[in-house]
Design an enzyme around this catalytic site. Structure first.
Site, mmCIF file in Angstrom:
data_model
loop_
_atom_site.group_PDB
_atom_site.id
_atom_site.type_symbol
_atom_site.label_atom_id
_atom_site.label_comp_id
_atom_site.label_asym_id
_atom_site.label_seq_id
_atom_site.Cartn_x
_atom_site.Cartn_y
_atom_site.Cartn_z
ATOM 1 N N LEU A 26 44.952 42.630 50.257
ATOM 2 C CA LEU A 26 46.090 41.870 50.751
ATOM 3 C C LEU A 26 47.078 42.999 51.108
ATOM 4 O O LEU A 26 47.141 44.115 50.456
ATOM 5 C CB LEU A 26 46.842 41.212 49.775
ATOM 6 C CG LEU A 26 46.405 39.605 49.457
ATOM 7 C CD1 LEU A 26 47.338 39.179 48.323
ATOM 8 C CD2 LEU A 26 46.961 38.802 50.949
ATOM 9 N N ASP A 27 47.720 43.123 52.485
ATOM 10 C CA ASP A 27 48.506 44.199 52.703
ATOM 11 C C ASP A 27 49.462 44.532 51.819
ATOM 12 O O ASP A 27 49.975 43.589 51.074
ATOM 13 C CB ASP A 27 48.773 43.981 54.172
ATOM 14 C CG ASP A 27 47.830 44.161 54.891
ATOM 15 O OD1 ASP A 27 46.681 44.805 54.915
ATOM 16 O OD2 ASP A 27 47.888 43.358 56.324
#
Length: 285
Positions: free
Chosen positions: A37-38
């Site tokens: 996940l960014d």
């Protein structure tokens, strides 16, 4: 300590930051994650602990669900709110029906070019590291599938949508595609992952609530999507040696099976080779 934690990641934490924090809290050596996940994104992150890191590969093929907010009128260098503004365009007069029709048109199998801000490797380097150096390289389009795309909120300058997508789909790129089809540009201001395969955000915990008692066993995680087969002690050494096994009466729809000992501990994942013969895909002991 072996298994998985379902974490509801906060904004501004990288997936590696989360793993490092858990490693410190639980005093364990091996911690990994499945499905990056960014930092700007929030939501479900599957974190593997101990021998769970050996099983993480079997969770990578899952489809995922996200909720995102798409802001119209600006294009950024990262396709999200953290990037530099590269372009500004007028936003045409939109209505809910127009947006819903556009979303519906994007459902199905298609090609998507990964963004330069992704963690995909190019000649030994991750794309986002090249992007930080101002380098852009040609990327091959990848096959993806949008299973569903639903409008949740509509405003003149932004929309919120929910999408169910295949592995490898970049929702930031999807957001730009939606904006393009509506004759403008756009970027994501929020992105939240709400499901990875059968695992949902409702079962996740916050990072500050991490403790050993919250760890799901490897069996609890893998048996949701694999047939579980118990091996007795007289055959256990064959499994730990990685020997092929003939296992009858398992539905042909199962190409992988989870093998556990009599106490329910995960020993290995085996994959179907031919007929009723299974070979070791990964030891988990």
């Amino acid at each position: 300590m072996n298994g998985f934690l379902l974490i509801d990641k906060n904004e501004d934490w990288s997936s590696r930051d989360v793993c490092n924090k858990i490693q410190h809290v639980l005093s364990c050596k091996k911690v990994g994650h499945t499905g990056t996940l960014d930092p700007f994104a929030t939501g479900l992150l599957l974190v593997s602990i101990g021998n769970g890191t050996k099983a993480g590969t079997f969770l990578e093929e899952f489809d995922k669900e996200y909720e995102a907010t798409l802001v119209f009128g600006k294009k950024t260098s990262t396709s999200d709110k953290n990037g530099d503004v590269l372009k500004e365009e007028n936003v045409p007069e939109l209505n809910k029906e127009m947006v819903e029709s556009t979303l519906k048109s994007l459902v199905g199998k298609q090609k998507q070019i990964p963004p330069m801000t992704s963690a995909i490797h190019y000649k030994g380097q991750k794309l986002y590291k090249l992007a930080h150096q101002g380098i852009e390289v040609e990327r091959e389009p990848r096959d993806i599938e949008i299973f569903s795309l639903e409008l949740l909120e509509f405003n003149a300058m932004s929309i919120k949508f929910r999408c169910h997508v295949s592995k490898g789909t970049y929702v930031r790129v999807l957001g730009e595609t939606i904006a393009e089809k509506l004759n403008t540009v756009g970027y994501l201001s929020t992105l939240r992952r709400i499901a990875v395969g059968p695992y949902r955000i409702e079962s996740a915990i916050k990072l500050e609530d991490v403790e050993e008692s919250k760890i799901f066993s490897i069996r609890e995680i893998l048996e949701k999507h694999m047939y579980t087969w118990t091996v007795f002690k007289n055959n256990q050494k064959r499994i730990t040696d990685g020997a092929p096994m003939r296992i009858e009466n398992i539905n042909q729809s199962y190409d992988k099976i989870l093998i556990v000992d009599e106490e329910g501990n995960a020993l290995a994942v085996y994959k179907r080779s031919e007929g009723d013969t299974f070979i070791c895909a990964r030891g988990l002991w």
